[in-house]
Write a protein that holds these residues in place. Structure first.
Motif, PDB file in Angstrom:
ATOM      1  N   SER A 146       0.830  -1.205   0.000  1.00 38.98           N
ATOM      2  CA  SER A 146       0.000   0.000   0.000  1.00 38.98           C
ATOM      3  C   SER A 146       0.865   1.256   0.000  1.00 38.98           C
ATOM      4  O   SER A 146       0.599   2.205  -0.751  1.00 38.98           O
ATOM      5  CB  SER A 146      -0.924   0.005   1.223  1.00 38.98           C
ATOM      6  N   PHE A 147       1.893   1.247   0.832  1.00 32.78           N
ATOM      7  CA  PHE A 147       2.784   2.405   0.914  1.00 32.78           C
ATOM      8  C   PHE A 147       3.463   2.666  -0.428  1.00 32.78           C
ATOM      9  O   PHE A 147       3.549   3.814  -0.877  1.00 32.78           O
ATOM     10  CB  PHE A 147       3.850   2.167   1.994  1.00 32.78           C
ATOM     11  N   LEU A 150       0.943   4.234  -2.853  1.00 35.41           N
ATOM     12  CA  LEU A 150       0.582   5.602  -2.470  1.00 35.41           C
ATOM     13  C   LEU A 150       1.731   6.576  -2.717  1.00 35.41           C
ATOM     14  O   LEU A 150       1.516   7.694  -3.202  1.00 35.41           O
ATOM     15  CB  LEU A 150       0.180   5.634  -0.993  1.00 35.41           C
ATOM     16  N   SER A 151       2.954   6.161  -2.391  1.00 38.06           N
ATOM     17  CA  SER A 151       4.109   7.024  -2.601  1.00 38.06           C
ATOM     18  C   SER A 151       4.360   7.231  -4.091  1.00 38.06           C
ATOM     19  O   SER A 151       4.700   8.337  -4.527  1.00 38.06           O
ATOM     20  CB  SER A 151       5.348   6.418  -1.925  1.00 38.06           C
ATOM     21  N   PHE A 153       2.072   7.179  -6.384  1.00 43.31           N
ATOM     22  CA  PHE A 153       1.031   8.112  -6.821  1.00 43.31           C
ATOM     23  C   PHE A 153       1.429   9.550  -6.497  1.00 43.31           C
ATOM     24  O   PHE A 153       1.292  10.456  -7.340  1.00 43.31           O
ATOM     25  CB  PHE A 153      -0.298   7.768  -6.155  1.00 43.31           C
ATOM     26  N   GLY A 154       1.897   9.782  -5.275  1.00 40.83           N
ATOM     27  CA  GLY A 154       2.308  11.128  -4.881  1.00 40.83           C
ATOM     28  C   GLY A 154       3.450  11.664  -5.723  1.00 40.83           C
ATOM     29  O   GLY A 154       3.524  12.863  -5.998  1.00 40.83           O
ATOM     30  N   ALA A 203      -2.478   7.120   4.902  1.00 39.36           N
ATOM     31  CA  ALA A 203      -2.424   6.858   3.463  1.00 39.36           C
ATOM     32  C   ALA A 203      -2.329   8.175   2.708  1.00 39.36           C
ATOM     33  O   ALA A 203      -1.504   8.331   1.792  1.00 39.36           O
ATOM     34  CB  ALA A 203      -3.655   6.074   3.026  1.00 39.36           C
ATOM     35  N   GLY A 204      -3.162   9.138   3.093  1.00 37.56           N
ATOM     36  CA  GLY A 204      -3.107  10.452   2.458  1.00 37.56           C
ATOM     37  C   GLY A 204      -1.792  11.163   2.706  1.00 37.56           C
ATOM     38  O   GLY A 204      -1.226  11.791   1.799  1.00 37.56           O
ATOM     39  N   THR A 206       1.084   9.828   3.172  1.00 38.57           N
ATOM     40  CA  THR A 206       2.156   9.200   2.393  1.00 38.57           C
ATOM     41  C   THR A 206       2.262   9.838   1.013  1.00 38.57           C
ATOM     42  O   THR A 206       3.353  10.212   0.561  1.00 38.57           O
ATOM     43  CB  THR A 206       1.906   7.689   2.261  1.00 38.57           C
ATOM     44  N   ALA A 207       1.127   9.965   0.322  1.00 41.93           N
ATOM     45  CA  ALA A 207       1.132  10.589  -1.007  1.00 41.93           C
ATOM     46  C   ALA A 207       1.493  12.064  -0.908  1.00 41.93           C
ATOM     47  O   ALA A 207       2.292  12.574  -1.705  1.00 41.93           O
ATOM     48  CB  ALA A 207      -0.244  10.426  -1.659  1.00 41.93           C
ATOM     49  N   ASN A 241       4.801   7.619   8.643  1.00 45.58           N
ATOM     50  CA  ASN A 241       3.575   7.256   7.932  1.00 45.58           C
ATOM     51  C   ASN A 241       3.459   5.735   7.808  1.00 45.58           C
ATOM     52  O   ASN A 241       2.393   5.158   8.027  1.00 45.58           O
ATOM     53  CB  ASN A 241       3.557   7.885   6.537  1.00 45.58           C
TER      54      ASN A 241
END
Length: 258
Positions: A146-147, A150-151, A153-154, A203-204, A206-207, A241
């Motif tokens: 997941s991390f 998300l990362s 994506f960011g 989660a938010g 992280t991005a 995070n």
């Protein structure tokens, strides 16, 4: 000036811009790789410390894998008033790190981060008393996947995430307050709500933190020392995070020892 000379100047300017863009891209990738490397080392230190301390603290298991006895060290860490010191020590490190971050050199900041990761490992070692080893491993890999998503994506999104930053910070403050209150209330319903909201908040974050670090590198005039310090601070943010998201997911999906 001839058309040839003008064309040569235009070509040279374009070539210089391309070279500068390539160098900036290489610098950004090197910077982010440093952030992830520092974070990964910190997580490795935390994991090894947690496993090592749990092995020293647990005296015996039942055939089903349940913890049946603690060593004197385990009793001191998990049952005596020392447990509050173990629980709050990482928070003390964070406050100290925040106050001293500007005056530290990058090498000192990195050493402090790794020391913090070791203290966090001691604090997290208690999960091996509460949850089964299989579920801890499963949730860890879920968190890692997941991390990573998300990362990524960011890092890659063209959409600015700055607008959600203030809401995430407010959510984080609310989580801290609710967690402190629940220490005294011991409410299972509140604990469940904290875990669910916590997963969404971290989660938010992280991005958001990944994009923030990328933009700070691109749009700030950093010398090598400042970039190295930002790398350590960024690693700490992403590390927190990850660890907090892992704890929230473990609370939701971990299998408790019966």
């Amino acid at each position: 000036m001839s058309d040839f000379d003008r064309n040569a100047q235009v070509w040279g300017a374009g070539r210089a811009q391309q070279t500068s863009a390539v160098e900036m891209d290489q610098g950004l990738r090197s910077f982010m790789l440093g952030v992830y490397n520092n974070m990964s080392i910190g997580l490795a230190i935390t994991g090894l410390m947690a496993i090592g301390i749990s092995m020293l603290a647990i005296a015996g298991y039942s055939p089903s894998g349940k913890v049946t006895a603690l060593t004197p060290l385990g009793q001191a860490l998990y049952l005596s008033p020392l447990k509050w010191v173990v629980m709050l020590a990482p928070l003390a490190f964070i406050f100290f790190f925040s106050f001293k971050a500007e005056s530290m050199s990058s090498s000192t900041a990195r050493a402090m981060f790794f020391a913090f990761a070791a203290v966090m490992g001691i604090s997290l070692s208690s999960i091996f008393v509460v949850f089964t080893g299989e579920s801890i491993a499963k949730v860890f890999f879920i968190t890692a996947a997941s991390f990573a998503g998300l990362s990524l994506f960011g890092y890659t999104t063209k959409k600015s995430l700055s607008g959600i930053g203030s809401f995430l910070i407010m959510g984080l403050i609310g989580l801290v307050i609710a967690s402190v209150v629940n220490i005294f209330l011991a409410s299972s319903a509140l604990s469940f709500a904290i875990s669910v909201i916590g997963v969404l908040v971290f989660a938010g974050l992280t991005a958001w933190d990944t994009q923030r670090l990328k933009e700070m590198y691109l749009y700030s005039d950093l010398d090598s020392e400042s970039a190295a310090k930002l790398s350590v601070n960024g690693a700490l943010s992403l590390y927190l995070n990850f660890v907090n998201m892992f704890q929230m997911l473990l609370s939701l999906f971990g299998s408790r020892q019966e």
